[in-house]
Write a protein that holds these residues in place. Structure first.
Motif, PDB file in Angstrom:
ATOM      1  N   GLY A  47      51.636  49.091  23.464  1.00  0.00           N
ATOM      2  CA  GLY A  47      50.891  48.563  22.326  1.00  0.00           C
ATOM      3  C   GLY A  47      50.954  49.435  21.090  1.00  0.00           C
ATOM      4  O   GLY A  47      50.225  49.198  20.129  1.00  0.00           O
ATOM      5  N   GLN A  48      51.825  50.434  21.108  1.00  0.00           N
ATOM      6  CA  GLN A  48      51.984  51.310  19.934  1.00  0.00           C
ATOM      7  C   GLN A  48      52.948  50.647  18.942  1.00  0.00           C
ATOM      8  O   GLN A  48      54.092  50.357  19.311  1.00  0.00           O
ATOM      9  N   PRO A  49      52.518  50.434  17.708  1.00  0.00           N
ATOM     10  CA  PRO A  49      53.478  49.921  16.716  1.00  0.00           C
ATOM     11  C   PRO A  49      54.375  51.035  16.178  1.00  0.00           C
ATOM     12  O   PRO A  49      53.965  52.195  16.091  1.00  0.00           O
ATOM     13  N   PHE A  50      55.586  50.654  15.833  1.00  0.00           N
ATOM     14  CA  PHE A  50      56.537  51.526  15.141  1.00  0.00           C
ATOM     15  C   PHE A  50      57.031  50.768  13.919  1.00  0.00           C
ATOM     16  O   PHE A  50      57.326  49.576  14.021  1.00  0.00           O
ATOM     17  N   VAL A  51      57.126  51.466  12.812  1.00  0.00           N
ATOM     18  CA  VAL A  51      57.616  50.853  11.572  1.00  0.00           C
ATOM     19  C   VAL A  51      58.845  51.635  11.140  1.00  0.00           C
ATOM     20  O   VAL A  51      58.766  52.851  10.900  1.00  0.00           O
ATOM     21  N   LEU A  52      59.960  50.940  11.058  1.00  0.00           N
ATOM     22  CA  LEU A  52      61.245  51.599  10.832  1.00  0.00           C
ATOM     23  C   LEU A  52      61.933  51.028   9.601  1.00  0.00           C
ATOM     24  O   LEU A  52      61.976  49.804   9.423  1.00  0.00           O
ATOM     25  N   PRO A  53      62.500  51.899   8.766  1.00  0.00           N
ATOM     26  CA  PRO A  53      63.275  51.387   7.626  1.00  0.00           C
ATOM     27  C   PRO A  53      64.641  50.915   8.112  1.00  0.00           C
ATOM     28  O   PRO A  53      65.340  51.634   8.823  1.00  0.00           O
ATOM     29  N   VAL A  54      65.003  49.699   7.727  1.00  0.00           N
ATOM     30  CA  VAL A  54      66.228  49.079   8.239  1.00  0.00           C
ATOM     31  C   VAL A  54      66.966  48.431   7.069  1.00  0.00           C
ATOM     32  O   VAL A  54      66.350  47.722   6.266  1.00  0.00           O
ATOM     33  N   ALA A  55      68.266  48.659   7.006  1.00  0.00           N
ATOM     34  CA  ALA A  55      69.071  47.997   5.979  1.00  0.00           C
ATOM     35  C   ALA A  55      69.011  46.489   6.193  1.00  0.00           C
ATOM     36  O   ALA A  55      69.061  46.007   7.332  1.00  0.00           O
ATOM     37  N   CYS A  56      68.921  45.740   5.100  1.00  0.00           N
ATOM     38  CA  CYS A  56      68.706  44.298   5.231  1.00  0.00           C
ATOM     39  C   CYS A  56      69.469  43.540   4.153  1.00  0.00           C
ATOM     40  O   CYS A  56      69.878  44.099   3.130  1.00  0.00           O
ATOM     41  N   ALA A  57      69.655  42.258   4.413  1.00  0.00           N
ATOM     42  CA  ALA A  57      70.242  41.334   3.430  1.00  0.00           C
ATOM     43  C   ALA A  57      69.762  39.942   3.782  1.00  0.00           C
ATOM     44  O   ALA A  57      69.683  39.585   4.962  1.00  0.00           O
ATOM     45  N   ARG A  58      69.467  39.158   2.754  1.00  0.00           N
ATOM     46  CA  ARG A  58      69.084  37.762   3.007  1.00  0.00           C
ATOM     47  C   ARG A  58      70.332  36.914   3.186  1.00  0.00           C
ATOM     48  O   ARG A  58      71.319  37.081   2.471  1.00  0.00           O
ATOM     49  N   ASP A  59      70.275  35.993   4.145  1.00  0.00           N
ATOM     50  CA  ASP A  59      71.337  35.003   4.325  1.00  0.00           C
ATOM     51  C   ASP A  59      70.655  33.638   4.393  1.00  0.00           C
ATOM     52  O   ASP A  59      70.154  33.254   5.455  1.00  0.00           O
ATOM     53  N   GLY A  60      70.620  32.957   3.270  1.00  0.00           N
ATOM     54  CA  GLY A  60      69.949  31.652   3.233  1.00  0.00           C
ATOM     55  C   GLY A  60      68.487  31.801   3.593  1.00  0.00           C
ATOM     56  O   GLY A  60      67.754  32.535   2.932  1.00  0.00           O
ATOM     57  N   GLU A  61      68.055  31.168   4.657  1.00  0.00           N
ATOM     58  CA  GLU A  61      66.652  31.217   5.071  1.00  0.00           C
ATOM     59  C   GLU A  61      66.442  32.177   6.237  1.00  0.00           C
ATOM     60  O   GLU A  61      65.546  31.979   7.070  1.00  0.00           O
TER      61      GLU A  61
ATOM     62  N   CYS B  84      51.061  52.941  12.869  1.00  0.00           N
ATOM     63  CA  CYS B  84      52.240  53.703  12.447  1.00  0.00           C
ATOM     64  C   CYS B  84      52.343  53.570  10.940  1.00  0.00           C
ATOM     65  O   CYS B  84      52.331  52.453  10.419  1.00  0.00           O
ATOM     66  N   ALA B  85      52.396  54.692  10.250  1.00  0.00           N
ATOM     67  CA  ALA B  85      52.578  54.673   8.795  1.00  0.00           C
ATOM     68  C   ALA B  85      53.934  55.285   8.474  1.00  0.00           C
ATOM     69  O   ALA B  85      54.224  56.410   8.908  1.00  0.00           O
ATOM     70  N   THR B  86      54.741  54.540   7.752  1.00  0.00           N
ATOM     71  CA  THR B  86      56.095  54.991   7.435  1.00  0.00           C
ATOM     72  C   THR B  86      56.299  55.020   5.927  1.00  0.00           C
ATOM     73  O   THR B  86      55.926  54.079   5.233  1.00  0.00           O
ATOM     74  N   VAL B  87      56.864  56.126   5.467  1.00  0.00           N
ATOM     75  CA  VAL B  87      57.214  56.295   4.056  1.00  0.00           C
ATOM     76  C   VAL B  87      58.721  56.516   3.982  1.00  0.00           C
ATOM     77  O   VAL B  87      59.257  57.338   4.723  1.00  0.00           O
ATOM     78  N   THR B  88      59.382  55.780   3.110  1.00  0.00           N
ATOM     79  CA  THR B  88      60.830  55.907   2.976  1.00  0.00           C
ATOM     80  C   THR B  88      61.212  55.985   1.507  1.00  0.00           C
ATOM     81  O   THR B  88      60.767  55.163   0.714  1.00  0.00           O
ATOM     82  N   HIS B  89      62.017  56.975   1.172  1.00  0.00           N
ATOM     83  CA  HIS B  89      62.643  57.033  -0.150  1.00  0.00           C
ATOM     84  C   HIS B  89      64.140  56.798   0.042  1.00  0.00           C
ATOM     85  O   HIS B  89      64.781  57.533   0.808  1.00  0.00           O
ATOM     86  N   VAL B  90      64.679  55.815  -0.644  1.00  0.00           N
ATOM     87  CA  VAL B  90      66.126  55.593  -0.609  1.00  0.00           C
ATOM     88  C   VAL B  90      66.708  56.314  -1.823  1.00  0.00           C
ATOM     89  O   VAL B  90      66.388  55.991  -2.964  1.00  0.00           O
ATOM     90  N   ASP B  91      67.550  57.306  -1.552  1.00  0.00           N
ATOM     91  CA  ASP B  91      68.022  58.212  -2.613  1.00  0.00           C
ATOM     92  C   ASP B  91      69.421  57.904  -3.112  1.00  0.00           C
ATOM     93  O   ASP B  91      69.840  58.471  -4.130  1.00  0.00           O
ATOM     94  N   GLY B  92      70.154  57.064  -2.380  1.00  0.00           N
ATOM     95  CA  GLY B  92      71.504  56.775  -2.855  1.00  0.00           C
ATOM     96  C   GLY B  92      72.282  55.917  -1.881  1.00  0.00           C
ATOM     97  O   GLY B  92      71.921  55.794  -0.706  1.00  0.00           O
ATOM     98  N   LEU B  93      73.336  55.340  -2.407  1.00  0.00           N
ATOM     99  CA  LEU B  93      74.285  54.609  -1.566  1.00  0.00           C
ATOM    100  C   LEU B  93      75.428  55.548  -1.230  1.00  0.00           C
ATOM    101  O   LEU B  93      75.989  56.201  -2.120  1.00  0.00           O
TER     102      LEU B  93
END
Lengths: 217, 217
Positions: A47-61, B84-93
């Protein structure tokens, strides 16, 4: 800042400040199209949440999420668990006459659902969409992907079926009795931009900066 | 991008790419000090995660989270659930010669724990810290907080006991066989900056732009 509020039976119904809720689908799309990273929430078996930064892109819906096949995140997504992907752009500081009314301008999308891992042609197509989103125009220049690289890369598709969009824009909302105070009030915009490209010193001599890179700037 | 990986018994142990893990406490502090918003994950009673953007400020070895007392988030935090608290800085491609090696430079902190709601003097002190973090120097100008405003504002304190820090910086990591390709490679920095202040038209005439606002820029 006033965040999209989690809901009960309707998970993404905005409970607080519904005037900041936006139902225009084009606004949802634009917020996601301006994002390189989504913050994805998953829950482990304790039951522990994790929040992760993930590269993303929209594709339609759908929102495509991109990472490593070996990562805990994508191995967890493979179990078909509920996730939440949130994209937030902070557009400015709202300087009111009181701390209470001070705020931020922002645009945020929260999408709930199950993110399915893609395979085969679906995955290759999704990888092309992600590359074109993150690095528009660059794909034709890149060395083609190798089979072992495709295998090591994971892409998941989160349908944009259950989303909330929340936007705050404009100046401070001070109550009338504060408007006469001699306190500077307004908005300080926050902008994101590209800096000067830093070439990799291991490039062979004479490789020009590509036009698309100038276009991004 | 390679995200901080969720763990098992030790929730924040970096499982993938441990070379991107950073144990220097000053790096953790600097990442949080550069953030205005954390993405906070909570789980509802059905096991659905929600990820919400929340105004934040570091106070020593804690992260303060700020919002509305009426919000679902803070009413949920009051139950003492794991967050879970997450902080992210995106610094470059990071532009590598292949899509596979292309990446982003970033700095990210993931903090796990229980966020306790603050009351009384602790809450007032925390509100001052948040105001000073988000709007340095402005507090002395602001109209003082009213009791009903303090009541309507919630602050939670998340101890920074169980954190992971992950940083990617520098140029592309292409394999040696790709380095001779005539493909532009390097880093495109991403910068965040303030734009020109936009004054609220309801200000009385003659209120000057405060010095601290010039300092932020």
């Amino acid at each position: 800042m006033d965040a999209p509020a989690p809901g009960g039976t309707d998970g993404t119904k905005i409970k607080r400040l519904p005037e900041r809720s936006v139902s225009d689908r084009s606004v949802l799309h634009a917020i996601l199209d301006g994002a390189r990273v989504a913050h994805v929430g998953i829950v482990d078996e304790q039951g522990q949440p994790f929040v992760l930064p993930v590269a993303c892109a929209r594709d339609g819906e759908s929102l495509l999420l991109h990472g490593s096949s070996a990562s805990r995140l994508f191995r967890t997504l493979a179990r078909g668990i509920p996730v939440c992907a949130t994209v937030t752009h902070v557009d400015g500081l709202v300087l009111a006459r009181s701390a209470f009314e001070s705020s931020m301008n922002y645009r945020s999308v929260m999408a709930l659902g199950v993110a399915a891992l893609l395979e085969g042609q679906d995955k290759r197509h999704a990888l092309d969409i992600i590359t074109e989103h993150l690095l528009p125009g660059r794909q034709a220049d890149l060395r083609p992907m190798r089979p072992q690289e495709e295998k090591a890369t994971a892409v998941a598709r989160l349908p944009l079926d259950e989303c909330s969009v929340k936007v705050r824009q404009g100046g401070p909302d001070d109550p009338p009795e504060d408007l006469g105070l001699a306190i500077w009030a307004g908005v300080l915009p926050i902008q994101t931009s590209f800096g000067q490209p830093i070439p990799d010193p291991s490039m062979p001599p004479g490789v020009p900066i590509p036009d698309y890179l100038n276009d991004w700037q």
